[in-house]
Design an enzyme around this catalytic site. Structure first.
Site, PDB file in Angstrom:
ATOM      1  N   ASP A   1      -4.525 -13.148  14.632  1.00 50.80           N
ATOM      2  CA  ASP A   1      -5.377 -12.398  15.546  1.00 50.80           C
ATOM      3  C   ASP A   1      -6.324 -13.188  16.282  1.00 50.80           C
ATOM      4  O   ASP A   1      -6.679 -13.096  17.359  1.00 50.80           O
ATOM      5  CB  ASP A   1      -5.816 -11.240  14.909  1.00 50.80           C
TER       6      ASP A   1
ATOM      7  N   ASP B   1      -0.476  -0.597   8.171  1.00 47.30           N
ATOM      8  CA  ASP B   1      -0.087   0.326   7.243  1.00 47.30           C
ATOM      9  C   ASP B   1      -1.366   1.150   6.573  1.00 47.30           C
ATOM     10  O   ASP B   1      -1.236   2.132   6.103  1.00 47.30           O
ATOM     11  CB  ASP B   1       0.451   0.118   5.967  1.00 47.30           C
ATOM     12  N   ASP B   2      -2.621   0.852   7.015  1.00 46.75           N
ATOM     13  CA  ASP B   2      -3.719   1.562   6.671  1.00 46.75           C
ATOM     14  C   ASP B   2      -4.553   2.091   7.832  1.00 46.75           C
ATOM     15  O   ASP B   2      -5.721   2.314   7.744  1.00 46.75           O
ATOM     16  CB  ASP B   2      -4.830   0.553   5.944  1.00 46.75           C
TER      17      ASP B   2
ATOM     18  N   SER C   1      -8.350  -9.704   3.854  1.00 46.38           N
ATOM     19  CA  SER C   1      -9.773  -9.805   4.399  1.00 46.38           C
ATOM     20  C   SER C   1     -11.171  -9.398   3.399  1.00 46.38           C
ATOM     21  O   SER C   1     -11.967  -9.780   3.609  1.00 46.38           O
ATOM     22  CB  SER C   1     -10.173  -9.184   5.604  1.00 46.38           C
TER      23      SER C   1
ATOM     24  N   HIS D   1       5.078 -12.638   8.365  1.00 42.87           N
ATOM     25  CA  HIS D   1       5.838 -11.359   8.612  1.00 42.87           C
ATOM     26  C   HIS D   1       5.681 -11.004  10.151  1.00 42.87           C
ATOM     27  O   HIS D   1       6.642 -10.284  10.535  1.00 42.87           O
ATOM     28  CB  HIS D   1       5.067 -10.627   7.811  1.00 42.87           C
TER      29      HIS D   1
ATOM     30  N   ARG E   1       0.837  -1.232  -0.010  1.00 42.87           N
ATOM     31  CA  ARG E   1      -0.109  -0.084   0.104  1.00 42.87           C
ATOM     32  C   ARG E   1       1.041   1.298   0.192  1.00 42.87           C
ATOM     33  O   ARG E   1       1.257   1.707   1.083  1.00 42.87           O
ATOM     34  CB  ARG E   1      -0.915   0.125   1.197  1.00 42.87           C
TER      35      ARG E   1
ATOM     36  N   ASP F   1       6.645  -6.324   3.976  1.00 39.30           N
ATOM     37  CA  ASP F   1       6.432  -7.739   3.277  1.00 39.30           C
ATOM     38  C   ASP F   1       6.293  -7.277   1.867  1.00 39.30           C
ATOM     39  O   ASP F   1       6.002  -6.317   1.370  1.00 39.30           O
ATOM     40  CB  ASP F   1       5.461  -8.630   4.193  1.00 39.30           C
TER      41      ASP F   1
END
Length: 453
Positions: A297, A218-219, A328, A196, A123, A150
């Site tokens: 998670d 990163d988002d 996802s 990662h 991204r 990654d």
């Protein structure tokens, strides 16, 4: 303690000044040597010679005295240096020359650097995440920013490198596909993410030896008090063994479901929230040897990992996600995640008393407040017949009744190992139509049922 320390500093400074004053006075009190011709009258040369001879003797005595004093002074010099170092190291306690402050300095571990680990892949919009982190970061030394990438995506790598020495850019070396069962090929992305995370967390907490880390995807965009929030809760995380993480995220934190006047309100939750969270290095020592191949998670939410420990989460989220596309495939994004309210009011958490979040005090107060709230039906709440701001209590008794009530009220209905999102002791707290609601199990609740998943 501070009076003793202040006395030591004053005495040290006094001794230092006094010693040097004595040396100066001794040297000034000596008879100065007389040079030839200083007599000025008949027989002055002979008198000058005689006085010079006497002066040489006295000068020798002075030199000898000075040498002895120099030897003594040299032996004492290191002691004086130590005293001055103590004085210098405690200047911050004097508050501009006044008496010592009442607040003691933090232990060394509480002053240790807490890096922010940004998990990146492909991204280029990681720029939005990094820009906000750098804008709100109070100290580069206290919070170094490490971006672990990654995927090997060139455009994203160029964006990260454009920040120069403002961030540290790590690149995950193994970009190969993970060997998986045929039926799990569609989950290849989840396997790579888990690999990662394991590599990046080990780099920060093992190779670099940091005591703790704040993990950010990163988002994510962070709130103005993001760093203040984690700074204030770090000592609590270290001291309370019933906690295992601090999260910036409220899963039910959409506009209208949080109290905008309670930006400082914090909760304990049995549900692992993620999405901007802090963990200690010692937790990684526990988790790393059994880290999962995929779906890390949800694995964290299993009772074997959680071990009845809780996380801290805010009323109003300190992160928001802007990344609809990912492995996802935008699950929950359009219906929940894009509506999460990001806190905009800076809360000085470091000045607040957060002792109420300790397990025993919190649990007793929370349960008392929940079960003292009037029990109402969904129909009563929906029709607005409950008076006042609440709180009100809605009761569920089965997995099905929980999911129906949650879905009807607009909060997240999924459970992980029996734990509802944001739940604490089975209770989900949220706002609806300006009223505080507790979606709660019957009184006497004792444990989660892992089959409720």
């Amino acid at each position: 303690m501070f009076l003793k320390r202040g006395s030591m500093i004053i005495c040290g400074a006094f001794l230092f000044v006094s010693w040097n004053a004595v040396l100066v006075l001794v040297l000034l009190g000596r008879t100065p040597p007389i040079t030839p011709g200083a007599g000025g009258g008949p027989g002055g040369d002979e008198a000058a010679v005689e006085l010079a001879a006497q002066g040489e003797g006295e000068l020798g005595d002075v030199v000898a005295d000075v040498l002895r004093m120099a030897d003594t002074f040299e032996k004492r010099l290191e002691e004086q240096k130590k005293i001055l170092r103590v004085i210098q190291s405690h200047r911050s306690l004097w508050g501009g020359g006044g008496p010592p402050q009442a607040t003691p300095p933090l232990p060394d571990d509480d002053r240790a650097a807490i890096p922010v680990l940004v998990m990146a892949c492909n991204r280029p919009t990681v720029k939005r995440c990094l820009d906000k982190l750098l804008e709100y970061r109070p100290s580069a030394q206290r919070h170094p920013i490490i971006v672990s990438q990654d995927c090997g995506h060139v455009e994203t790598a160029e964006v990260i490198r454009s920040y120069g020495n403002q961030v540290t850019h790590l690149q995950q070396p193994d970009l190969s596909d993970v060997a998986v069962r045929p039926e799990h090929r569609k989950f290849q992305g989840y396997y790579k993410i888990s690999r990662h995370y394991r590599w990046a967390l080990s780099q920060v907490l093992r190779t670099s030896g940091h005591k703790a880390v704040i993990i950010v995807e990163d988002d994510l965009e962070v709130a103005p008090d993001f760093f203040e929030y984690f700074e204030a809760l770090y000592p609590l995380l270290r001291s309370d063994p019933s906690l295992w993480c601090v999260s910036a995220w409220n899963d039910n934190g959409r506009e209208g479901y949080v109290d905008p006047g309670q930006a400082a309100r914090l909760y304990r939750t049995d549900f692992f929230p993620g999405l901007g969270w802090m963990m200690l290095g010692q937790l990684w020592d526990e988790l790393e040897p059994k880290w999962p191949a995929a779906f890390w998670d949800d694995w964290m939410r299993q009772p074997e990992q959680r071990r009845d420990r809780a996380c801290i989460r805010p009323e109003i989220s300190r992160t928001m996600t802007f990344g609809r596309k990912g492995v996802s495939l935008g699950q929950f994004y359009d219906s929940y995640l894009r509506f999460i309210k990001l806190n905009s009011q800076f809360v000085p958490f470091a000045t607040l008393d957060l002792a109420y979040l300790q397990k025993d005090a919190y649990s007793a107060h929370f349960e008392k407040e929940v079960y003292a709230a009037p029990l109402v039906s969904y129909e009563t709440l929906k029709q607005g017949q409950g008076t006042g701001p609440g709180p009100f209590r809605l009761q569920y008794s089965s997995k099905e009744s929980f999911k129906w009530l949650a879905r009807s009220l607009g909060v997240m209905e999924d459970l992980k190992s029996g734990v509802p999102r944001t739940g604490y002791r089975g209770v989900v707290s949220f706002m609806t139509r300006g009223q505080r609601v507790y979606l709660a199990p019957p009184p006497g609740w004792s444990q989660y049922d892992p089959t409720w998943s």
